[in-house]
Design a protein around this motif. Sequence first.
Motif, short mmCIF file in Angstrom:
data_model
loop_
_atom_site.label_atom_id
_atom_site.label_comp_id
_atom_site.label_asym_id
_atom_site.label_seq_id
_atom_site.Cartn_x
_atom_site.Cartn_y
_atom_site.Cartn_z
N ARG A 143 44.20 -4.17 -11.97
CA ARG A 143 45.23 -4.43 -13.25
C ARG A 143 46.59 -4.13 -12.58
O ARG A 143 47.59 -5.06 -13.22
N MET A 144 46.82 -3.17 -11.72
CA MET A 144 48.11 -2.98 -11.30
C MET A 144 48.51 -4.19 -10.36
O MET A 144 49.53 -4.70 -10.44
N GLY A 145 47.51 -4.68 -9.46
CA GLY A 145 47.86 -5.81 -8.70
C GLY A 145 48.08 -7.12 -9.51
O GLY A 145 48.95 -8.13 -8.86
N SER A 146 47.62 -7.28 -10.84
CA SER A 146 48.08 -8.33 -11.53
C SER A 146 49.30 -8.49 -11.97
O SER A 146 49.52 -9.75 -12.73
N HIS A 147 50.04 -7.57 -11.78
CA HIS A 147 51.37 -7.48 -12.25
C HIS A 147 52.47 -7.71 -11.02
O HIS A 147 53.62 -7.55 -11.34
N ILE A 148 52.07 -7.55 -9.85
CA ILE A 148 52.66 -7.81 -8.60
C ILE A 148 52.85 -9.02 -8.56
O ILE A 148 51.91 -10.02 -8.05
N PRO A 149 54.35 -9.78 -8.52
CA PRO A 149 54.43 -11.39 -8.48
C PRO A 149 54.45 -11.81 -7.03
O PRO A 149 54.86 -11.04 -5.89
N ILE B 227 40.87 -15.81 -17.48
CA ILE B 227 39.72 -15.01 -16.90
C ILE B 227 40.38 -14.23 -15.70
O ILE B 227 39.95 -13.01 -15.33
N SER B 228 41.99 -14.37 -15.32
CA SER B 228 42.82 -13.53 -14.52
C SER B 228 43.61 -12.66 -15.17
O SER B 228 44.40 -12.01 -14.41
N GLY B 229 43.49 -12.38 -16.62
CA GLY B 229 44.34 -11.64 -17.39
C GLY B 229 45.69 -11.88 -17.43
O GLY B 229 46.54 -11.08 -17.37
N GLY B 230 46.06 -13.24 -17.32
CA GLY B 230 47.43 -13.61 -17.44
C GLY B 230 48.11 -13.50 -16.24
O GLY B 230 49.35 -13.70 -16.12
N SER C 121 31.78 -9.45 -12.50
CA SER C 121 31.77 -9.58 -13.92
C SER C 121 32.56 -8.44 -14.77
O SER C 121 33.22 -9.02 -15.85
N ILE C 122 32.60 -7.35 -14.47
CA ILE C 122 33.52 -6.10 -14.91
C ILE C 122 34.96 -6.80 -14.91
O ILE C 122 35.64 -6.38 -15.76
N LEU C 123 35.42 -7.09 -13.59
CA LEU C 123 36.76 -7.41 -13.64
C LEU C 123 37.20 -8.73 -14.34
O LEU C 123 38.23 -8.60 -15.08
N ILE C 124 36.17 -9.82 -14.52
CA ILE C 124 36.52 -10.82 -15.69
C ILE C 124 36.68 -10.24 -17.00
O ILE C 124 37.29 -10.56 -17.73
N PHE C 125 35.74 -9.25 -17.20
CA PHE C 125 35.66 -8.63 -18.64
C PHE C 125 36.78 -8.11 -19.00
O PHE C 125 37.53 -8.23 -20.21
N ILE C 126 37.30 -7.17 -18.18
CA ILE C 126 38.69 -6.51 -18.19
C ILE C 126 39.78 -7.40 -18.14
O ILE C 126 40.58 -6.98 -19.27
N ASN C 127 40.00 -8.37 -17.66
CA ASN C 127 40.87 -9.46 -17.58
C ASN C 127 40.94 -10.02 -19.11
O ASN C 127 42.21 -10.26 -19.75
N ILE C 128 39.89 -10.71 -19.53
CA ILE C 128 39.98 -11.01 -20.90
C ILE C 128 40.26 -10.07 -22.03
O ILE C 128 40.90 -10.44 -22.93
N ILE C 129 39.60 -8.83 -21.81
CA ILE C 129 40.10 -7.80 -22.98
C ILE C 129 41.58 -7.69 -22.78
O ILE C 129 42.29 -7.32 -23.78
N SER C 130 42.28 -7.68 -21.62
CA SER C 130 43.53 -7.28 -21.58
C SER C 130 44.62 -8.33 -22.37
O SER C 130 45.70 -8.14 -22.67
N ARG C 131 43.84 -9.61 -22.57
CA ARG C 131 44.69 -10.63 -23.20
C ARG C 131 44.67 -10.38 -24.66
O ARG C 131 45.73 -11.11 -25.36
N LEU C 132 43.84 -9.70 -25.36
CA LEU C 132 43.80 -9.27 -26.75
C LEU C 132 45.21 -8.72 -27.36
O LEU C 132 45.50 -9.20 -28.38
N PRO C 133 46.03 -7.81 -26.77
CA PRO C 133 47.16 -7.45 -27.21
C PRO C 133 48.27 -8.54 -27.29
O PRO C 133 48.88 -8.66 -28.31
N MET C 134 48.31 -9.35 -26.25
CA MET C 134 49.02 -10.49 -26.12
C MET C 134 48.86 -11.65 -27.32
O MET C 134 49.65 -12.22 -27.96
N THR C 135 47.60 -11.81 -27.44
CA THR C 135 47.01 -12.73 -28.62
C THR C 135 47.71 -12.27 -29.97
O THR C 135 48.11 -13.04 -30.85
#
Length: 425
Positions: free
Chosen positions: A29-35, A60-63, A177-191
């Motif tokens: 999750r930290m890496g997904s915020h490194i531009p 599926i990449s969590g944004g 599968s767990i990484l994809i699961f976490i990415n999708i769940i992480s989009r819920l607050p933004m939704t």
Amino acid sequence: MLSTLRNAWKVPELRSKFYWTLFLVAIFRMGSHIPVPGVSADFLKGLTQSGSLMGFYDLISGGAFSRFSIFALGVMPYINASIITQLLTIAIPSLEQLSKEGEEGRKKIQNATRYLSIVISVILAVGMYFTISRSGATAGLTTAKMLVVITSLVVGSTFCMWLGDQITVKGFGNGVSILIFINIISRLPMTIRDLALLEDTGKISIVEIVLFIVFALAVLTGVIYFSLAERRVPVQYAGKAVGNKMMKGQSTHIPLSIVGSAVIAIIFAMSVLGFPRTIANFFPNHEWAIWVTSSPWSIFNDKTWMYPVVYAVLTIFFTWFYTQVTFKPDEMAENLHKSAGVIPGVRPGEPTERFFEKLLNRVSFIGGIFAAFLAVSPILVAQYTSFEGIQFGGTSLLIVVSVALDFTRRLESQMVMRHYKGFLK
């Protein structure tokens, strides 16, 4: 469920698996915020609309794609490589023989899948770069900086694949599968934030939000029901002599999942419809490219009524196709005959093969219809309601429920081994 998690936490071995899973997910999750350096993410909002191929990648990449981080590709190259390898294993006899050679053969196929995923990540990184370049996100970049962007995406995707393998080995369940699961769940607050912004600006009312939530809960209920649903084929095994002992016959069943091929079918259908548009983005001024992306008579234009119809038809077809090539009725009938098993009321041999063919056709058709509904629902919501831009999709719900059920079964099996109360008791 909570009592099972509490009991699992008391076991040192399982607690260590939890720690490893949380640690590796936190790194992900930290890496997904490194531009990625040199790319302006402000220009990418229009590329990730709900129902599009890029929108699915972003989901599926969590944004990570809309932020264009180093994990923008995520695990999609590995998923594509796994699908291709699986289909090649069915089509190429040498690979099929290798898959039947036990653990050693599976390791060789797994290594080939990893190398293929790197090749696919390079192709996707180059295609993604030229796609976003049309929006102005890469303005002013030199050739050297372009190579830095592409290399960052490839290295990030490879690292995601490595993280998934580490979660599989040291944590719980399938790491990818767990990484994809976490990415999708992480989009819920933004939704939820996007819904609140739409309500504040007056674009939607409280009543519409309530109806949207009711619809989402209804879809979630349907996803859970179909994910747990299965067609059980009864099988009777004859008794046989083993040494000086006579083994009694057994009655069991073969479970066939209703939506086991749904996610793969949706990805196939989305890729078929999205590929021509991706190629057209490379030649924006050509007449055929303009027709593909903008014509009201183009089936590849997601703004027309034909797009969801073709999308649904392709989803049903690929559900049937993938089910047929995965289960193989002839091999199922042959393996059942070799193990002295018989389906009550069906003669062994060719009648059993025809029975499996008809059964798989029915199961795949029902699963395909439900998968088509999940695939087109975000497109219909975006086109015909006021919830445009909301990242909602039945496909994401299907992935979340499937991963959660798989995690539940794995943890339950660990608890049963240690004589603890499981989820189903």
